[in-house]
Design a protein around this motif. Structure first.
Motif, mmCIF file in Angstrom:
data_model
loop_
_atom_site.group_PDB
_atom_site.id
_atom_site.type_symbol
_atom_site.label_atom_id
_atom_site.label_comp_id
_atom_site.label_asym_id
_atom_site.label_seq_id
_atom_site.Cartn_x
_atom_site.Cartn_y
_atom_site.Cartn_z
ATOM 1 N N LEU A 105 0.868 -1.246 -0.065
ATOM 2 C CA LEU A 105 -0.051 0.088 -0.028
ATOM 3 C C LEU A 105 0.847 1.232 0.077
ATOM 4 C CD1 LEU A 105 -2.574 0.980 0.126
ATOM 5 C CD2 LEU A 105 -2.702 1.031 2.523
ATOM 6 N N CYS A 106 2.061 1.187 0.875
ATOM 7 C CA CYS A 106 2.820 2.227 0.671
ATOM 8 C C CYS A 106 3.612 2.536 -0.553
ATOM 9 C CB CYS A 106 4.126 2.181 1.654
ATOM 10 S SG CYS A 106 5.287 3.333 1.920
ATOM 11 N N ARG A 107 3.837 1.583 -1.516
ATOM 12 C CA ARG A 107 4.460 1.834 -2.561
ATOM 13 C C ARG A 107 3.345 2.183 -3.543
ATOM 14 N NH1 ARG A 107 8.542 -3.499 -1.920
ATOM 15 N NH2 ARG A 107 10.122 -2.360 -0.988
ATOM 16 N N CYS A 108 2.149 1.717 -3.531
ATOM 17 C CA CYS A 108 0.885 2.106 -4.272
ATOM 18 C C CYS A 108 0.752 3.758 -4.287
ATOM 19 C CB CYS A 108 -0.288 1.453 -4.042
ATOM 20 S SG CYS A 108 -1.690 1.814 -4.967
ATOM 21 N N HIS A 109 0.704 4.261 -2.946
ATOM 22 C CA HIS A 109 0.493 5.453 -2.999
ATOM 23 C C HIS A 109 1.807 6.509 -3.204
ATOM 24 C CE1 HIS A 109 -3.344 6.063 -0.768
ATOM 25 N NE2 HIS A 109 -2.775 5.018 -0.050
ATOM 26 N N GLY A 110 3.018 5.593 -3.227
ATOM 27 C CA GLY A 110 4.227 6.250 -3.834
ATOM 28 C C GLY A 110 3.969 6.418 -5.462
ATOM 29 N N ASN A 111 3.543 5.290 -6.050
ATOM 30 C CA ASN A 111 3.434 5.275 -7.478
ATOM 31 C C ASN A 111 2.494 6.447 -7.946
ATOM 32 O OD1 ASN A 111 5.404 3.470 -7.743
ATOM 33 N ND2 ASN A 111 4.047 1.629 -7.467
ATOM 34 N N ARG A 112 1.613 6.544 -7.080
ATOM 35 C CA ARG A 112 0.527 7.756 -7.464
ATOM 36 C C ARG A 112 1.065 9.088 -7.312
ATOM 37 N NH1 ARG A 112 -5.276 5.982 -5.280
ATOM 38 N NH2 ARG A 112 -6.031 7.524 -6.839
ATOM 39 N N ARG A 172 11.980 18.716 -9.369
ATOM 40 C CA ARG A 172 11.218 17.425 -9.508
ATOM 41 C C ARG A 172 11.863 16.313 -9.009
ATOM 42 N NH1 ARG A 172 8.522 15.178 -15.275
ATOM 43 N NH2 ARG A 172 10.424 13.906 -15.491
ATOM 44 N N ASP A 173 13.143 16.191 -9.623
ATOM 45 C CA ASP A 173 13.790 15.132 -8.909
ATOM 46 C C ASP A 173 13.783 14.769 -7.436
ATOM 47 O OD1 ASP A 173 14.258 14.459 -11.676
ATOM 48 O OD2 ASP A 173 16.348 15.415 -11.639
ATOM 49 N N ALA A 174 14.097 16.088 -6.774
ATOM 50 C CA ALA A 174 14.065 16.054 -5.360
ATOM 51 C C ALA A 174 12.615 15.450 -4.744
ATOM 52 C CB ALA A 174 14.470 17.557 -4.944
ATOM 53 N N LEU A 175 11.658 16.033 -5.342
ATOM 54 C CA LEU A 175 10.236 15.446 -5.014
ATOM 55 C C LEU A 175 10.007 13.918 -5.228
ATOM 56 C CD1 LEU A 175 7.971 18.455 -6.322
ATOM 57 C CD2 LEU A 175 8.310 17.908 -3.959
ATOM 58 N N ALA A 176 10.717 13.510 -6.304
ATOM 59 C CA ALA A 176 10.745 12.124 -6.727
ATOM 60 C C ALA A 176 11.554 11.310 -5.503
ATOM 61 C CB ALA A 176 11.345 11.630 -8.014
ATOM 62 N N ASN A 177 12.792 11.782 -5.344
ATOM 63 C CA ASN A 177 13.514 11.148 -4.084
ATOM 64 C C ASN A 177 13.047 11.213 -2.711
ATOM 65 O OD1 ASN A 177 15.636 10.880 -5.933
ATOM 66 N ND2 ASN A 177 16.787 12.984 -5.625
ATOM 67 N N ILE A 178 12.162 12.189 -2.424
ATOM 68 C CA ILE A 178 11.326 12.214 -1.313
ATOM 69 C C ILE A 178 10.518 10.787 -1.397
ATOM 70 C CG2 ILE A 178 9.500 13.085 0.167
ATOM 71 C CD1 ILE A 178 10.975 15.775 -0.460
ATOM 72 N N VAL A 179 9.706 10.448 -2.385
ATOM 73 C CA VAL A 179 8.987 9.504 -2.580
ATOM 74 C C VAL A 179 9.887 8.172 -2.282
ATOM 75 C CG1 VAL A 179 7.082 8.133 -3.934
ATOM 76 C CG2 VAL A 179 7.103 10.619 -3.761
ATOM 77 N N TYR A 180 10.888 8.014 -3.165
ATOM 78 C CA TYR A 180 11.548 6.794 -2.972
ATOM 79 C C TYR A 180 12.298 6.584 -1.544
ATOM 80 C CZ TYR A 180 12.064 7.660 -8.212
ATOM 81 O OH TYR A 180 11.656 7.594 -9.319
ATOM 82 N N ALA A 181 12.512 7.594 -0.914
ATOM 83 C CA ALA A 181 13.257 7.431 0.626
ATOM 84 C C ALA A 181 11.940 6.915 1.169
ATOM 85 C CB ALA A 181 13.349 8.958 1.028
ATOM 86 N N VAL A 182 10.554 7.278 1.360
ATOM 87 C CA VAL A 182 9.474 6.741 2.002
ATOM 88 C C VAL A 182 8.898 5.363 1.520
ATOM 89 C CG1 VAL A 182 9.132 9.071 3.046
ATOM 90 C CG2 VAL A 182 7.888 8.021 1.166
ATOM 91 N N THR A 183 9.577 4.883 0.461
ATOM 92 C CA THR A 183 8.816 3.458 -0.233
ATOM 93 C C THR A 183 10.040 2.438 -0.208
ATOM 94 O OG1 THR A 183 9.211 4.233 -2.246
ATOM 95 C CG2 THR A 183 7.053 4.653 -1.440
ATOM 96 N N ARG A 184 11.246 2.731 0.430
ATOM 97 C CA ARG A 184 12.121 1.991 0.295
ATOM 98 C C ARG A 184 12.423 1.210 1.602
ATOM 99 N NH1 ARG A 184 16.470 5.118 -0.770
ATOM 100 N NH2 ARG A 184 15.805 4.988 -2.825
ATOM 101 N N PHE A 185 12.351 -0.169 1.691
ATOM 102 C CA PHE A 185 12.448 -0.956 2.976
ATOM 103 C C PHE A 185 13.566 -1.900 2.766
ATOM 104 C CE2 PHE A 185 7.974 0.558 2.410
ATOM 105 C CZ PHE A 185 7.770 1.117 3.593
ATOM 106 N N PRO A 186 14.170 -2.318 4.184
ATOM 107 C CA PRO A 186 15.232 -2.958 4.313
ATOM 108 C C PRO A 186 14.644 -4.431 3.899
ATOM 109 C CG PRO A 186 14.577 -2.579 6.533
ATOM 110 C CD PRO A 186 13.725 -1.572 5.518
#
Length: 364
Positions: free
Chosen positions: A329-336, A350-364
């Protein structure tokens, strides 16, 4: 996350940790800070809130203002505002910077207001009753002061639609916090009987509405089209939903020591686990570990304090489908959120905004 935020702050022109500095250094707030010092030695939550403003190691406090500045720069000036480009600094209008500060003040005000304790549930170790009552008064008054400053600055923007958007976001915040606390005083209320759809509605109100509507308001200040305004709203909404899901997931995915990390029974993984298990099976799973302990106060009011249950529940949720579903679900919202960014021209912002999304949808 810290690296992403640090790089993004360079793009918008200055560290957003100073975003509310003008208000925080005012004589009125300095006086409030002096009064809050009287709470030292107690366990009033207003102290932790105040420390968080100064020693925020996770760079989360100013995240909303940073996103507003980034999306303002990513969108750039509209053709309707070409004559006002002299008012831009680092590609951002002064009114948009003011809006970012206003949003942070509103968020800070609600954080302060949350630092109000239920006097009826206090223990002697929390601190003297008169000090805790004083802390509650300070939380109310200082939160109101910040909110009043935000509303005054909002009126100075002289944009009716922006005032309507931010006012409705404040209403959403109040409604969302009411939902969060509506059952907390009920006897034997272990966990809310809600599904993930209702959870998302409540989280939008209490965590996403302010950022989503502020991003839309930033586009309105630059006179962008309704389509661009909607894309900004969608980014703010879905990025903040991902951020909340990421936060809820940390106790279940973080590689830490053997110590149990606190989590809420109304967090996304727990709600999803309840959906898969069924309400009755979930309640049985909660109660069973404490059955031998008739004096366990957790059964009545304090689920986050009982170590005899915590570890077992955490392991049960990890073993079920709740965690993997919450990650999806987290990644689904990130993709949207990323899809909404596609409507903006390529840029560092725009790249920085995308990087923020990547940071909160990445998991160990």
């Amino acid at each position: 996350w810290s690296q992403v935020v640090s790089e993004a702050e360079k793009i918008v022109g200055y560290p957003t940790s100073f975003m509310s500095l003008r208000c925080l250094l005012s004589d009125e707030l300095s006086n409030i800070a002096m009064q809050v010092r009287k709470l030292v030695g107690t366990k009033h939550p207003l102290l932790d809130t105040a420390r968080g403003f100064v020693y925020d190691s996770r760079n989360n406090l100013q995240m909303r203002g940073l996103v507003i500045l980034l999306i303002s720069k990513a969108a750039g000036p509209s053709t309707a505002e070409l004559s006002f480009q002299h008012d831009m600094v680092s590609g951002i209008y002064s009114s948009q910077r003011s809006l970012a500060e206003i949003t942070e003040l509103i968020h800070t005000a609600f954080l302060v207001h949350r630092g109000i304790v239920n006097i009826g549930e206090l223990k002697s170790c929390d601190g003297p009753l008169k000090d805790m009552q004083f802390g509650n008064k300070m939380a109310v008054l200082s939160g109101d002061f910040l909110l009043a400053n935000a509303c005054t600055s909002l009126a100075q923007l002289q944009n009716t639609k922006v005032v309507e958007l931010i006012s409705s976001a404040i209403g959403d915040l109040v409604q969302g916090i009411y939902y969060e606390n509506s059952k907390s005083s009920e006897e034997n209320c272990l966990t809310d009987d809600i599904g993930i759809s209702r959870w998302k509605e409540q989280v939008f109100l209490s965590h996403s509405a302010l950022l989503a509507k502020s991003c839309q308001a930033a586009m309105e200040l630059a006179k962008h089209s309704a389509e661009i305004q909607d894309m900004a709203f969608q980014y703010g909404k879905h990025m903040s939903m991902s951020h909340k899901l990421h936060s809820d997931l940390q106790p279940f995915v973080r590689e830490s020591s053997s110590d149990t990390i606190a989590f809420s029974l109304n967090s996304a993984p727990a709600i999803l686990h309840q959906e898969f298990r069924g309400r009755e099976a979930w309640l049985k799973q909660i109660r069973e570990p404490c059955a031998p302990r008739d004096n366990c106060a957790w059964l009545k009011r304090s689920p986050h304090r009982c170590a005899c249950v915590f570890q077992q529940l955490q392991e049960a949720i990890k073993a079920g489908k709740g965690v993997t579903s919450a990650i999806d679900l987290c990644r689904c919202h990130g993709n949207r959120a990323l899809a909404a960014l596609e409507r903006f021209p390529p840029s560092e912002a725009r790249d920085a905004l995308a990087n923020i999304v990547y940071a909160v949808t990445r998991f160990p």
